[in-house]
Design an enzyme around this catalytic site. Structure first.
Site, PDB file in Angstrom:
ATOM      1  N   GLU A   1      -4.137  15.495  11.076  1.00 17.66           N
ATOM      2  CA  GLU A   1      -3.236  14.983  10.040  1.00 17.66           C
ATOM      3  C   GLU A   1      -3.924  13.970   9.135  1.00 17.66           C
ATOM      4  O   GLU A   1      -3.767  14.003   7.923  1.00 17.66           O
ATOM      5  CB  GLU A   1      -2.020  14.293  10.697  1.00 17.66           C
ATOM      6  CG  GLU A   1      -0.946  15.252  11.186  1.00 17.66           C
ATOM      7  CD  GLU A   1       0.222  14.531  11.875  1.00 17.66           C
ATOM      8  OE1 GLU A   1       1.013  15.226  12.519  1.00 17.66           O
ATOM      9  OE2 GLU A   1       0.313  13.283  11.775  1.00 17.66           O
ATOM     10  N   GLU A   2      -4.670  13.058   9.737  1.00 15.27           N
ATOM     11  CA  GLU A   2      -5.241  11.965   8.939  1.00 15.27           C
ATOM     12  C   GLU A   2      -6.493  12.388   8.173  1.00 15.27           C
ATOM     13  O   GLU A   2      -6.777  11.837   7.108  1.00 15.27           O
ATOM     14  CB  GLU A   2      -5.555  10.751   9.837  1.00 15.27           C
ATOM     15  CG  GLU A   2      -4.302  10.110  10.423  1.00 15.27           C
ATOM     16  CD  GLU A   2      -4.562   8.725  11.015  1.00 15.27           C
ATOM     17  OE1 GLU A   2      -5.711   8.278  11.045  1.00 15.27           O
ATOM     18  OE2 GLU A   2      -3.573   8.097  11.454  1.00 15.27           O
TER      19      GLU A   2
ATOM     20  N   GLU B   1      -3.320  14.019  15.463  1.00 16.05           N
ATOM     21  CA  GLU B   1      -3.517  12.865  14.570  1.00 16.05           C
ATOM     22  C   GLU B   1      -4.817  12.985  13.772  1.00 16.05           C
ATOM     23  O   GLU B   1      -4.867  12.638  12.600  1.00 16.05           O
ATOM     24  CB  GLU B   1      -3.515  11.560  15.380  1.00 16.05           C
ATOM     25  CG  GLU B   1      -2.132  11.123  15.855  1.00 16.05           C
ATOM     26  CD  GLU B   1      -1.234  10.585  14.729  1.00 16.05           C
ATOM     27  OE1 GLU B   1      -1.718  10.395  13.594  1.00 16.05           O
ATOM     28  OE2 GLU B   1      -0.038  10.379  15.000  1.00 16.05           O
TER      29      GLU B   1
END
Lengths: 287, 287
Positions: free
Chosen positions: B171-172, B168
């Site tokens: 990805e972010e 995460e």
């Protein structure tokens, strides 16, 4: 969906009438992610549902909606096939309803996943004589194995881990106990129905001593010296059991801090439980 | 089901023929809990399915089976209604199949529950300058609120918590990071689709510093001094956020031990991850 949008659509759709009947759009609520959800509750004749669904899908495509959700109660199972024929897939189900979903945009589907984890607990209940509460199970993976193990169980939806631990100990052995700490947890995959699993090893302090075992699932229950529990060949042989036994041994020597609990309010005002190293937090505030 | 049991049943069932056709029992496998599971894969004509299901149910009742499970792939959605009419309820569903269940005995239903929890993570990524990695989200509960928050996300079925956290963050924000510890976790109820939720606050050490934010969900991402993050009015005002921020503050002062991880073999030979207070376990072994 706003009233004016609905009005527009019904007008458009009257062009599609074939037997003089007006095709009604399905009642839908907007969600926070640019999608709509239909919660069907009243019985609908399958052909009428098929026509309304088709018209509604055209309408939502024109509105550039993202995900469309249809919740069908068990009693409307005759409509499931119609939704699937219209392009819906299953999302999740509970005993009394099925949720279907359809992603409209051409970009990749970002609908949230179904619940992914089962949650279980194992209860390390130790008394002042360094005896631990153990059981033998009648069925399941340990049925007939002769292994003495901690009481274990499943955390129900909506149930706090601490409460589930107390409940399982009471159900299996009749012992009242209070929650102390989460000592460790294990994550595993491809369990029941392919789901992942989180298993929390919790320490409890017993508040009673007389065992009354549950008869359906439990073959035997007793208090056993902690060292005898740890030294069982099965425990010593299997990495995961040995590791958890070692943690419990350390905890019983008072050198190990697990996660204790505290209630806290979420931003939406709900009270949730947070588990964290309360020992270190208290130590910090004394420094 | 044994061949001889099947043979007996087919003989009994030939009495029920009404058009000279033999009614075949459904293929079923025994489960470990005295029940049977039918995994239908090939298309079946609805009337043939209805007749076979009825005959099979009679057979299983005579055999005193407990739970009966029917797994229907999405393409056989036309058979769902038939199973419901025969007394089945939904158990769970995944995108490509629906699982139905029926409890035969007169004593209470002890079929296991559907997956009960969603699992999420929040990533506390702090660099050597005491700056923490924060984002502003485009939609959801914090969309447009101006609150700077930790990167968060959902742990996929089959995914380890430590891996989900690293994924995460990458990805972010485009930041590479390594997992350090679970600092705390929160359990909440009645979330998405009524499920319960476990949210793990994980500390990560960044391995890169240049942010490349993801554009679909993230409005902005940056490194922010930890004190500035903690002192945001939203964080200070909401009990749960404040408590987690306090834990992160303590951790950054090196006085707090969370749960680190270690792999261990289960009794079935699978390798799972156990999270526990590795600091205290190491301290113990040095004592």
């Amino acid at each position: 969906m706003t009233t004016s949008a609905l009005g527009t659509s019904v007008a458009q759709l009257s062009l599609q009438e074939d037997e003089g009947r007006e095709i009604k759009l399905l009642n839908a609520k907007e969600d926070r992610y640019g999608g709509v959800i239909v919660e069907l509750e009243e019985a609908m004749e399958p052909n009428a549902f098929a026509a309304s669904l088709k018209a509604s899908m055209d309408h939502w495509r024109k509105q550039e909606k993202n995900g469309v959700w249809i919740q069908l109660p068990l009693k409307l199972s005759s409509l499931v096939d119609i939704a699937v024929q219209e392009g819906f897939r299953y999302h999740h189900a509970e005993p009394d309803y099925l949720m279907l979903a359809c992603w409209l945009p051409s970009r990749p589907d970002t609908l949230p996943a179904n619940a992914s984890h089962q949650v279980g607990i194992g209860a390390f209940v130790i008394n002042d004589q360094r005896e631990v509460l153990v059981v033998q199970e009648k069925s399941g993976a340990f049925g007939g194995s002769g292994v003495w193990k901690f009481p274990t169980g499943v955390v129900d939806e909506g149930e706090d881990i601490c409460d589930a631990t107390i409940r399982e100990v009471k159900e299996e052995t009749g012992i009242d106990a209070e929650f102390v700490e989460v000592l460790a947890f294990r994550q595993s995959h491809k369990g029941f129905f392919g789901k992942s699993d989180l298993f929390f090893v919790c320490m409890l302090k017993p508040l009673s001593s007389e065992i009354q075992k549950q008869d359906t699932e439990i073959e035997a229950a007793k208090w056993m010296p902690l060292d005898e529990y740890v030294n069982q060949p099965f425990i010593q042989k299997h990495g995961q059991f040995k590791q958890i036994a070692d943690i419990c041994l350390n905890k019983s020597n008072s050198h190990y801090s697990g996660f204790s609990l505290q209630s806290a309010k979420s931003s939406s005002g709900k009270t949730n439980i947070i588990y964290f190293n309360g020992h270190d937090m208290n130590r910090q505030s004394l420094d």
